[in-house]
Design a protein around this motif. Structure first.
Motif, short mmCIF file in Angstrom:
data_model
loop_
_atom_site.label_atom_id
_atom_site.label_comp_id
_atom_site.label_asym_id
_atom_site.label_seq_id
_atom_site.Cartn_x
_atom_site.Cartn_y
_atom_site.Cartn_z
N HIS A 1 39.84 51.64 31.43
CA HIS A 1 40.52 51.01 30.31
C HIS A 1 39.76 49.86 29.67
CE1 HIS A 1 44.08 53.33 31.24
NE2 HIS A 1 44.14 52.81 32.46
N GLY A 2 38.71 49.38 30.31
CA GLY A 2 38.06 48.17 29.83
C GLY A 2 36.97 48.41 28.81
N ASP A 3 36.30 47.34 28.48
CA ASP A 3 35.11 47.35 27.64
C ASP A 3 34.23 46.22 28.16
OD1 ASP A 3 36.34 45.04 26.79
OD2 ASP A 3 36.60 45.66 24.72
N PRO A 4 33.03 46.04 27.64
CA PRO A 4 32.18 44.96 28.17
C PRO A 4 32.84 43.58 28.13
CG PRO A 4 30.86 46.45 26.85
CD PRO A 4 32.29 46.89 26.68
N GLU A 5 33.63 43.31 27.10
CA GLU A 5 34.28 42.00 26.99
C GLU A 5 35.37 41.80 28.04
OE1 GLU A 5 33.33 39.47 24.81
OE2 GLU A 5 31.64 40.87 24.69
N SER A 6 35.86 42.89 28.62
CA SER A 6 36.90 42.78 29.64
C SER A 6 36.41 42.08 30.90
CB SER A 6 37.46 44.16 30.00
OG SER A 6 38.10 44.74 28.88
N PHE A 7 35.10 41.95 31.07
CA PHE A 7 34.53 41.27 32.23
C PHE A 7 34.37 39.77 32.00
CE2 PHE A 7 33.33 45.68 32.82
CZ PHE A 7 33.62 45.89 34.17
N ASN A 8 34.78 39.27 30.83
CA ASN A 8 34.76 37.83 30.58
C ASN A 8 35.52 37.10 31.69
OD1 ASN A 8 34.63 35.31 28.96
ND2 ASN A 8 36.84 35.63 28.83
N CYS A 9 34.87 36.06 32.26
CA CYS A 9 35.50 35.38 33.39
C CYS A 9 34.92 33.97 33.55
CB CYS A 9 35.26 36.19 34.67
SG CYS A 9 36.13 35.56 36.11
N PRO A 10 35.75 32.95 33.77
CA PRO A 10 37.20 33.01 33.84
C PRO A 10 37.85 32.97 32.46
CG PRO A 10 36.47 30.79 34.30
CD PRO A 10 35.23 31.61 34.12
N ALA A 11 38.77 33.90 32.22
CA ALA A 11 39.51 33.92 30.96
C ALA A 11 40.63 32.90 30.97
CB ALA A 11 40.08 35.33 30.72
N GLU A 12 41.00 32.44 32.14
CA GLU A 12 42.07 31.45 32.32
C GLU A 12 41.96 30.88 33.72
OE1 GLU A 12 47.01 31.36 32.53
OE2 GLU A 12 45.93 33.26 32.27
N ILE A 13 42.24 29.61 33.85
CA ILE A 13 42.44 28.99 35.16
C ILE A 13 43.79 28.28 35.10
CG2 ILE A 13 41.65 27.24 36.79
CD1 ILE A 13 38.79 27.84 35.89
N ALA A 14 44.68 28.64 36.01
CA ALA A 14 46.05 28.13 35.95
C ALA A 14 46.50 27.62 37.32
CB ALA A 14 47.00 29.21 35.46
N ILE A 15 47.42 26.69 37.28
CA ILE A 15 48.03 26.14 38.48
C ILE A 15 49.53 26.45 38.46
CG2 ILE A 15 48.59 24.00 39.73
CD1 ILE A 15 45.98 22.82 38.55
N GLY A 16 50.03 27.05 39.54
CA GLY A 16 51.45 27.34 39.65
C GLY A 16 52.25 26.08 39.93
N LEU A 17 53.46 26.00 39.37
CA LEU A 17 54.29 24.80 39.47
C LEU A 17 55.63 25.01 40.17
CD1 LEU A 17 53.97 23.59 35.76
CD2 LEU A 17 52.55 22.85 37.68
N ASN A 18 56.05 26.26 40.32
CA ASN A 18 57.44 26.53 40.70
C ASN A 18 57.62 26.53 42.22
OD1 ASN A 18 60.06 27.66 41.05
ND2 ASN A 18 59.89 28.65 39.06
N PRO A 19 58.35 25.55 42.76
CA PRO A 19 58.52 25.46 44.22
C PRO A 19 59.49 26.49 44.78
CG PRO A 19 59.78 23.74 43.16
CD PRO A 19 59.00 24.42 42.07
N GLN A 20 60.19 27.23 43.92
CA GLN A 20 61.17 28.20 44.39
C GLN A 20 60.62 29.62 44.46
OE1 GLN A 20 65.11 25.79 42.76
NE2 GLN A 20 65.12 28.01 42.81
N VAL A 21 59.32 29.76 44.20
CA VAL A 21 58.68 31.08 44.30
C VAL A 21 58.30 31.37 45.75
CG1 VAL A 21 56.69 32.48 43.65
CG2 VAL A 21 57.82 31.04 41.94
N LYS A 22 58.64 32.53 46.22
CA LYS A 22 58.17 33.06 47.50
C LYS A 22 57.38 34.33 47.19
CE LYS A 22 60.49 30.04 50.01
NZ LYS A 22 61.01 29.22 48.89
N GLN A 23 56.31 34.57 47.93
CA GLN A 23 55.46 35.72 47.63
C GLN A 23 56.25 37.03 47.73
OE1 GLN A 23 51.99 36.26 50.09
NE2 GLN A 23 51.17 37.89 48.83
#
Length: 329
Positions: free
Chosen positions: A248-270
């Motif tokens: 499904h990809g293309d060469p641009e799909s390997f762009n990395c990192p496209a995002e760096i995020a930090i989770g905030l929600n203390p009520q999430v369980k895996q």
């Protein structure tokens, strides 16, 4: 979870993002639990809003656009809020670029299940408190020049964030770029930044959950050079990722990192679902592929993300997370 409780929980994102008398356009598909879109529709009615539900067949992969008639409906100016209630993520699909361009409001609820919407789970978090914390981190990203992500699992990634805007995505509307539309998600809880394309260097070891493969039995290791993923290694799930990129990809799909995020929600369980796992408090999810919805310049066919459970993230030497804690909390 009974229907009455589900409806009550789903009133929360509507209260945060719309008001009485507004038109709510709900995009869903046949792979979603009908109870969810039915309850969201009823929640809108309870709040004196007017819901419309558009149902399609599931998309083949994350970031694939809905059918044209549904895209047209989403852009119809009579619809005040568009809700993505689909089994694949549309946040980085072309429809979202159009929504931002046309200054529309949208709410991301992709991959949501009834189990995720229990009031004692991530949906029941204090979203105003999450927003306060998230905005503190967002300011660090906005004013920073370099972000570094490390972890004892072998992760060591650096990237430039100079000139890029940090955003707290906490169930409340956020303008995605100046003069553009606003969006958020539910259940939610993250702060992210889109690094400058071409600047990523190092190694990412996803050790918790990843798009399209769920909870990780073995880590997925991504090697990044000059802002591009040059290898994806690990066990069967890493092989599945390589197959997805090949199909499904293309060469641009390997762009990395496209995002760096930090989770905030203390009520999430895996749970093994990216939809909520990536919002878990003090985790980090990192993306590959498209960045246009986040204000970047990479337009790619594909967008995949993975989660690191206990990263150490620093901005210009200021440590934000370490060992499962957010240090500026």
């Amino acid at each position: 979870m009974n229907n009455q409780d589900l409806v009550k929980v789903l009133e929360t994102p509507l209260k945060l993002n719309a008001k009485s008398g507004e038109q709510i356009y709900i995009i869903t598909d046949t792979a979603m639990e009908p109870e969810v879109w039915q309850a969201l529709s009823q929640a809108a009615v309870n709040l004196s809003m007017e819901p419309t539900v558009a149902i399609m067949q599931p998309r083949a992969f994350h970031a694939q656009d809905p059918i044209p008639s549904i895209v047209s409906g989403a852009l119809d100016p009579s619809n005040d809020l568009v809700v993505y209630l689909t089994s694949t993520a549309l946040a980085h699909a072309p429809i979202t670029d159009l929504m931002i361009e046309h200054e529309r409001r949208f709410l991301l609820m992709e991959e949501v299940t009834t189990a995720m919407l229990d009031k004692d789970g991530p949906a029941g978090a204090d979203y105003h408190a999450l927003n306060i914390l998230g905005r503190k981190i967002a300011d660090l990203f906005t004013n920073g020049k370099q972000v570094t992500v490390t972890c004892p699992n072998g992760t060591h990634l650096t990237a430039s964030i100079e000139g890029r805007v940090g955003r707290a995505i906490t169930g409340l509307p956020v303008v995605m770029r100046p003069g553009g539309g606003s969006g958020c998600a539910f259940p939610d809880g993250e702060t992210h930044v889109c690094p400058v394309e071409g600047t990523g260097e190092g190694t990412i070891v996803f050790d918790m959950t990843a798009h399209s493969v769920g909870a990780l039995a073995e880590p997925i290791t991504v090697t990044v050079k000059n802002g591009m993923a040059v290898s994806i290694e690990g066990g069967k799930q890493a092989a599945m990722w390589r197959e997805i990129f090949a199909k499904h990809g293309d060469p641009e799909s390997f762009n990395c990192p496209a995002e760096i995020a930090i989770g905030l929600n203390p009520q999430v369980k895996q749970t093994g679902s990216m939809r909520t796992d990536k919002k878990m408090y003090a985790t980090s999810h990192i993306g590959l592929g498209d960045t246009t919805a986040l204000g970047g310049t990479c337009k790619a066919k594909l967008r995949l993300e993975g989660v690191i459970r206990e990263p150490c993230i620093s901005v210009d030497g200021v440590v934000v997370t370490r060992g499962g804690k957010i240090l500026i909390d």
